[in-house]
Design a protein around this motif. Structure first.
Motif, PDB file in Angstrom:
ATOM      1  N   GLU A  92       2.370   5.863  -4.902  1.00  0.00           N
ATOM      2  CA  GLU A  92       1.364   5.559  -3.890  1.00  0.00           C
ATOM      3  C   GLU A  92       1.572   6.293  -2.570  1.00  0.00           C
ATOM      4  OE1 GLU A  92       0.909   1.338  -3.434  1.00  0.00           O
ATOM      5  OE2 GLU A  92       0.495   1.042  -5.558  1.00  0.00           O
ATOM      6  N   GLN A  95      -1.157   8.970  -1.264  1.00  0.00           N
ATOM      7  CA  GLN A  95      -2.403   8.350  -0.812  1.00  0.00           C
ATOM      8  C   GLN A  95      -2.185   7.554   0.474  1.00  0.00           C
ATOM      9  OE1 GLN A  95      -5.462   9.029  -2.183  1.00  0.00           O
ATOM     10  NE2 GLN A  95      -6.143   8.076  -0.308  1.00  0.00           N
ATOM     11  N   GLN A  96      -1.021   6.931   0.617  1.00  0.00           N
ATOM     12  CA  GLN A  96      -0.728   6.192   1.845  1.00  0.00           C
ATOM     13  C   GLN A  96      -0.662   7.134   3.051  1.00  0.00           C
ATOM     14  OE1 GLN A  96       2.834   4.065   0.748  1.00  0.00           O
ATOM     15  NE2 GLN A  96       1.701   2.465  -0.329  1.00  0.00           N
ATOM     16  N   VAL A  98      -2.232  10.073   3.299  1.00  0.00           N
ATOM     17  CA  VAL A  98      -3.613  10.506   3.536  1.00  0.00           C
ATOM     18  C   VAL A  98      -4.398   9.392   4.233  1.00  0.00           C
ATOM     19  CG1 VAL A  98      -5.798  11.098   2.395  1.00  0.00           C
ATOM     20  CG2 VAL A  98      -3.663  12.186   1.670  1.00  0.00           C
ATOM     21  N   ASN A  99      -4.215   8.142   3.795  1.00  0.00           N
ATOM     22  CA  ASN A  99      -4.917   7.020   4.429  1.00  0.00           C
ATOM     23  C   ASN A  99      -4.535   6.880   5.897  1.00  0.00           C
ATOM     24  OD1 ASN A  99      -6.302   6.397   2.121  1.00  0.00           O
ATOM     25  ND2 ASN A  99      -4.999   4.691   1.543  1.00  0.00           N
TER      26      ASN A  99
END
Length: 115
Positions: A92, A95-96, A98-99
């Protein structure tokens, strides 16, 4: 800078409300939290903190800005190749990151290797 906190634990969580609040506050920061549970303890609370089943909320009801926790029970991987554990532990994080950048409308550095 973006930080990754690795927690290796062999027990259950005893201060769930404080931990939830700390994670909700940390969800605003450039960080991810990876928790690896070792041993035979009941890790249901850790699964809850992972936030994969919905938005984690503090005990006062404040929602996390984003999911920053990845919980992995080591016992599911003790007979697997080490790459399988590594893949799950880090699954994860991209994506974390990028978030985080998207949430705060930040651009990645043009040349991250240069200082």
């Amino acid at each position: 800078q973006y930080f990754i906190l690795l927690i290796i634990t062999d027990g259950v969580i005893t201060d769930l409300d404080q931990t939830r609040s700390a994670i909700v506050n940390a969800s605003k920061l450039p960080m991810s939290i990876i928790i690896v549970g070792v041993g035979g303890a009941d890790f249901d609370a850790m699964e809850f903190l992972d936030g994969d089943d919905g938005v984690l909320r503090s005990s006062s009801g404040e929602p996390a800005v984003r999911d920053i926790v990845q919980f992995v029970p080591f016992r599911k991987f003790q007979n697997s190749p080490k790459e399988a554990l590594a893949q799950c532990v880090l699954a994860e994080v991209p994506q974390q990151v990028v978030n985080y950048f998207s949430t705060y409308k930040l651009q990645p550095p043009k040349n991250p290797a240069a200082k």
